[in-house]
Design a protein around this motif. Structure first.
Motif, PDB file in Angstrom:
ATOM      1  N   ILE A   1     -14.246  10.087  -5.175  1.00  0.00           N
ATOM      2  CA  ILE A   1     -14.078   8.780  -4.540  1.00  0.00           C
ATOM      3  C   ILE A   1     -12.699   8.743  -3.867  1.00  0.00           C
ATOM      4  N   ALA A   2     -11.680   9.204  -4.598  1.00  0.00           N
ATOM      5  CA  ALA A   2     -10.309   9.131  -4.062  1.00  0.00           C
ATOM      6  C   ALA A   2     -10.170   9.914  -2.761  1.00  0.00           C
ATOM      7  N   VAL A   3     -10.870  11.053  -2.651  1.00  0.00           N
ATOM      8  CA  VAL A   3     -10.733  11.893  -1.461  1.00  0.00           C
ATOM      9  C   VAL A   3     -11.381  11.219  -0.244  1.00  0.00           C
ATOM     10  N   GLY A   4     -12.190  10.189  -0.512  1.00  0.00           N
ATOM     11  CA  GLY A   4     -12.808   9.441   0.577  1.00  0.00           C
ATOM     12  C   GLY A   4     -11.858   8.409   1.192  1.00  0.00           C
ATOM     13  N   HIS A   5     -10.673   8.198   0.578  1.00  0.00           N
ATOM     14  CA  HIS A   5      -9.682   7.280   1.154  1.00  0.00           C
ATOM     15  C   HIS A   5      -9.189   7.871   2.469  1.00  0.00           C
ATOM     16  N   GLU A   6      -9.053   7.022   3.474  1.00  0.00           N
ATOM     17  CA  GLU A   6      -8.748   7.565   4.808  1.00  0.00           C
ATOM     18  C   GLU A   6      -7.414   8.295   4.884  1.00  0.00           C
ATOM     19  N   LYS A   7      -6.515   8.019   3.960  1.00  0.00           N
ATOM     20  CA  LYS A   7      -5.212   8.690   4.032  1.00  0.00           C
ATOM     21  C   LYS A   7      -5.166   9.983   3.193  1.00  0.00           C
ATOM     22  N   ALA A   8      -6.230  10.241   2.412  1.00  0.00           N
ATOM     23  CA  ALA A   8      -6.194  11.382   1.478  1.00  0.00           C
ATOM     24  C   ALA A   8      -6.665  12.676   2.132  1.00  0.00           C
ATOM     25  N   ALA A   9      -5.898  13.740   1.966  1.00  0.00           N
ATOM     26  CA  ALA A   9      -6.358  15.070   2.385  1.00  0.00           C
ATOM     27  C   ALA A   9      -7.111  15.716   1.223  1.00  0.00           C
TER      28      ALA A   9
ATOM     29  N   PRO B   1      -6.436   9.201 -17.539  1.00  0.00           N
ATOM     30  CA  PRO B   1      -6.479   9.880 -16.234  1.00  0.00           C
ATOM     31  C   PRO B   1      -5.206   9.671 -15.410  1.00  0.00           C
ATOM     32  N   LEU B   2      -4.789  10.750 -14.775  1.00  0.00           N
ATOM     33  CA  LEU B   2      -3.671  10.724 -13.838  1.00  0.00           C
ATOM     34  C   LEU B   2      -4.224  11.236 -12.505  1.00  0.00           C
ATOM     35  N   LEU B   3      -4.084  10.450 -11.464  1.00  0.00           N
ATOM     36  CA  LEU B   3      -4.601  10.854 -10.145  1.00  0.00           C
ATOM     37  C   LEU B   3      -3.478  11.441  -9.302  1.00  0.00           C
ATOM     38  N   LEU B   4      -3.706  12.654  -8.791  1.00  0.00           N
ATOM     39  CA  LEU B   4      -2.748  13.269  -7.873  1.00  0.00           C
ATOM     40  C   LEU B   4      -3.364  13.256  -6.489  1.00  0.00           C
ATOM     41  N   VAL B   5      -2.587  12.831  -5.516  1.00  0.00           N
ATOM     42  CA  VAL B   5      -3.121  12.749  -4.151  1.00  0.00           C
ATOM     43  C   VAL B   5      -2.232  13.537  -3.201  1.00  0.00           C
ATOM     44  N   GLN B   6      -2.887  14.346  -2.386  1.00  0.00           N
ATOM     45  CA  GLN B   6      -2.189  14.986  -1.267  1.00  0.00           C
ATOM     46  C   GLN B   6      -2.578  14.190  -0.028  1.00  0.00           C
ATOM     47  N   LEU B   7      -1.583  13.591   0.624  1.00  0.00           N
ATOM     48  CA  LEU B   7      -1.887  12.750   1.785  1.00  0.00           C
ATOM     49  C   LEU B   7      -2.063  13.606   3.033  1.00  0.00           C
ATOM     50  N   LYS B   8      -2.794  13.071   4.006  1.00  0.00           N
ATOM     51  CA  LYS B   8      -2.914  13.758   5.299  1.00  0.00           C
ATOM     52  C   LYS B   8      -1.529  13.794   5.946  1.00  0.00           C
ATOM     53  N   PRO B   9      -1.265  14.788   6.791  1.00  0.00           N
ATOM     54  CA  PRO B   9       0.057  14.898   7.394  1.00  0.00           C
ATOM     55  C   PRO B   9       0.472  13.586   8.070  1.00  0.00           C
ATOM     56  N   GLY B  10       1.697  13.166   7.826  1.00  0.00           N
ATOM     57  CA  GLY B  10       2.238  11.976   8.484  1.00  0.00           C
ATOM     58  C   GLY B  10       1.877  10.657   7.806  1.00  0.00           C
ATOM     59  N   GLU B  11       1.014  10.689   6.781  1.00  0.00           N
ATOM     60  CA  GLU B  11       0.590   9.433   6.124  1.00  0.00           C
ATOM     61  C   GLU B  11       1.555   9.047   5.002  1.00  0.00           C
ATOM     62  N   GLN B  12       1.610   7.749   4.742  1.00  0.00           N
ATOM     63  CA  GLN B  12       2.345   7.243   3.584  1.00  0.00           C
ATOM     64  C   GLN B  12       1.416   6.285   2.865  1.00  0.00           C
ATOM     65  N   ALA B  13       1.509   6.213   1.540  1.00  0.00           N
ATOM     66  CA  ALA B  13       0.624   5.299   0.812  1.00  0.00           C
ATOM     67  C   ALA B  13       1.282   4.896  -0.499  1.00  0.00           C
ATOM     68  N   THR B  14       0.721   3.850  -1.117  1.00  0.00           N
ATOM     69  CA  THR B  14       1.251   3.418  -2.408  1.00  0.00           C
ATOM     70  C   THR B  14       0.182   3.642  -3.472  1.00  0.00           C
ATOM     71  N   LYS B  15       0.655   3.646  -4.705  1.00  0.00           N
ATOM     72  CA  LYS B  15      -0.232   3.779  -5.862  1.00  0.00           C
ATOM     73  C   LYS B  15      -1.290   2.665  -5.819  1.00  0.00           C
ATOM     74  N   ASP B  16      -0.837   1.427  -5.526  1.00  0.00           N
ATOM     75  CA  ASP B  16      -1.766   0.300  -5.566  1.00  0.00           C
ATOM     76  C   ASP B  16      -2.879   0.422  -4.528  1.00  0.00           C
ATOM     77  N   GLU B  17      -2.568   1.004  -3.380  1.00  0.00           N
ATOM     78  CA  GLU B  17      -3.606   1.198  -2.362  1.00  0.00           C
ATOM     79  C   GLU B  17      -4.745   2.042  -2.928  1.00  0.00           C
ATOM     80  N   PHE B  18      -4.372   3.094  -3.634  1.00  0.00           N
ATOM     81  CA  PHE B  18      -5.418   3.979  -4.170  1.00  0.00           C
ATOM     82  C   PHE B  18      -6.159   3.331  -5.333  1.00  0.00           C
ATOM     83  N   LEU B  19      -5.416   2.597  -6.184  1.00  0.00           N
ATOM     84  CA  LEU B  19      -6.095   1.952  -7.314  1.00  0.00           C
ATOM     85  C   LEU B  19      -7.057   0.884  -6.796  1.00  0.00           C
TER      86      LEU B  19
END
Ligand code: AMP
Length: 548
Positions: free
Chosen positions: A453-461, A477-495
């Motif tokens: 599900i997390a990888v479906g976020h538009e900013k997630a690589a 659970p601990l979620l690790l996210v690699q963002l797409k180049p140039g993206e910035q995001a917050t923890k709350d956006e993903f939660l």
């Protein structure tokens, strides 16, 4: 009373014999390691493989000898594959993505006598040759021109060998239970272990994979196996394409989005198979370049769970149907596919998608059961998780040289090491590897489901979930996210993105943004390495409050 049918040993040389006899002019197109596109055919590959068998005989190769290949998918690799198996030797595919130390371990354990190598891997072999005492010859899969830059003492030239051998060689003539090939598991726990296939197991697996609800290949298909021959036999495609008479397009060393796209379009590919990361790369490339898929109809995706975003992307933007598949080296490798049942086929597209995302149903020849830790069978209700065990004629009964001891239970089932559910329609869904599943307060949380599900976020690589220590719940659970180049995001956006898509108590206790999500040698997320990297990390919910 015994039946009175012919005894026709199920040996894989007959597959290439069939391709030559009935689809002889069907093309085998390769992106050569040297660069240019090379065109051949089943008839030519058959003759060249026979010449190679003669040349190998001249080098003293005998039945049962292990002959390794360290090579990308090319026509030459296919010729070596059939030359070795046809003469009763064992084709040992080596995974070049392994560390040199692991490769040496595997070569020595298998006692390989000869290694066929692409030019790409000559430097690794040259450096490690002193540690490979059983290897008597190296064959570089190139022509005389290509040999000029080769710095590997005593190395033989593939094209010279082919030219030197006579095309008259009698393949087969041995018991169908003779070993045909060897592939080591990736060894995520302990040393890699060898899976030793037989001619019979591969032949039966080929027949199974041809089924419409499996790979469903036809003589009219043009197939691009992106999945390497060293990754669980290219999921059987090196056999099944020849058996069906498909045009075969071999991608060589270039598996990036633009290179795969170029071949898909220039060769009119209708069917392809690869792990999810390859398709993520292709979809990104297509979107960035406004690219089209004019002939591709179907892709089989497996090796790790398929994120929903890939299935939707292929379906909605390019009209390509995705079949999700699950399997393992120990299963030759196909274990299940998500082809629709009659009831699922009658559903609307969105309901069908829920089933497409499951790993699917076992074909004939694969038996499955779910068990708890006390070996009690579990119900097929779609929600009860359990250990997944399998049985069948193309499933390993033991590892090479007895490694790992007895690997079957009392009923002859092999424990896959995966945790799964099976629903009322017979669709199996992998919840996790048994060693990755998060045990939180005695209940299990699926890392795969959250990741997808997390990888479906538009900013997630890419995204990965691991269990992190928690004093009250054991693990959270601990979620690790690699963002797409140039993206910035917050923890709350993903939660917030996960909210409503997973049970509330599955919500990760933290989100950490990382530079990369490491992948292992077969394209799976390397959780062992991630756990290692995160070993000093403490969840905010596990930190002792100041002053406590
Ligand atoms: P390998 O032998 O390298 O192909 O690895 C086999 C393992 O990969 C399986 O036991 C699963 O843990 C994992 N795997 C393969 N296909 C899938 C899939 N479609 N979804 C989730 N995990 C998969």
């Amino acid at each position: 009373m015994l039946g009175l049918m012919q005894n026709w040993p199920l040996t894989v040389d007959k597959i290439l014999d069939h391709a030559k006899a009935w689809h002889g002019d069907r093309e085998i197109v390769s992106r050569s390691v040297e660069g240019p596109i090379v065109r051949s055919s089943y008839a030519a590959a058959h003759e060249r493989a026979k010449r190679l068998s003669n040349a190998l005989k001249g080098l003293g190769v005998q039945t049962g000898d292990r002959i390794a290949t360290l090579a990308w998918n090319t026509g030459r690799h296919l010729e070596a594959w059939y030359a070795i198996m046809g003469m009763g030797a064992v084709c040992h595919t080596l995974n070049p993505r392994l560390f040199a130390e692991q490769l040496c371990y595997i070569i020595n354990h298998a006692e390989d006598r000869i290694i066929f190598t692409d030019l790409t891997f000559v430097p690794i072999l040259a450096e490690n040759a002193p540690n490979l005492p059983t290897v008597k010859h190296y064959v570089v899969m190139t022509d005389r021109e290509g040999m000029k830059g080769v710095n590997l003492p005593g190395a033989l030239c593939f094209e010279d060998l082919v030219e030197s051998g006579s095309p008259d060689f009698e393949w087969g003539g041995f018991d169908e239970n003779t070993a045909s090939s060897l592939c080591y598991t990736s060894g995520t726990t302990g040393n890699p272990k060898g899976v030793l296939y037989s001619h019979r197991s591969n032949f039966l697996h080929t027949l199974v994979t041809l089924g419409v609800d499996v790979m469903g290949l036809s003589a009219t298909d043009t197939v691009l196996p992106v999945v390497p021959m060293f990754h669980a036999n290219a999921w059987g495609l090196a056999f099944s394409c020849a058996a069906a008479g498909c045009k075969l397009v071999m991608p060589g060393a270039k598996l990036d989005g633009p290179s795969v796209h170029e071949l898909l379009e220039s060769e009119g590919v209708t069917f392809s198979a690869a792990v999810p990361t390859v398709w993520l790369g292709l979809l990104q490339h297509l979107r960035a370049t406004n690219g089209k898929l004019s002939t591709l109809k179907r892709v089989v995706i497996g090796g790790s769970a398929v994120p929903e975003a890939i299935v939707r992307g292929f379906r909605d933007e390019f009209g390509v149907d995705v079949t999700h598949a699950w399997g393992m080296t120990e299963m030759s490798p196909m274990g299940s596919l998500s082809a629709p049942t009659a009831r699922v086929a009658a559903m609307g597209a969105e309901d069908q998608l829920r089933y497409k995302l499951k790993q699917g149903r076992p074909p004939l020849g694969v038996e499955m059961k779910l068990e708890d830790d006390a070996n009690k069978r579990l119900p097929h209700d779609g929600t009860t998780f359990g250990r997944l065990l399998v049985r069948g004629p193309a499933v390993a009964g033991g590892y090479f040289k007895g490694d790992g001891g007895q690997i079957l239970d009392d009923e002859g089932f092999f424990d896959t090491g995966d945790v799964a559910t099976i629903d009322e329609q017979g669709y199996m869904q992998i919840t996790d590897r048994a060693k990755d599943v998060i045990k939180s307060g005695g209940e299990w949380i699926s890392t795969i489901e959250i990741e997808n599900i997390a990888v479906g976020h538009e900013k997630a690589a890419n995204a990965a979930v691991i269990g992190a220590y928690h004093p009250k719940w054991d693990e959270r659970p601990l979620l690790l996210v690699q963002l797409k180049p140039g993206e910035q995001a917050t923890k709350d956006e993903f939660l917030a993105f996960l909210e409503g898509k997973i049970a509330k108590w599955w919500t990760p206790d933290d989100v950490v943004f990382v530079d990369d999500i490491p992948l292992g040698a077969t394209g799976k997320i390397d959780k062992k390495l991630i756990r290692d990297r995160m070993k000093d990390y403490v969840l905010p919910t596990a930190r002792t409050p100041v002053g406590a």
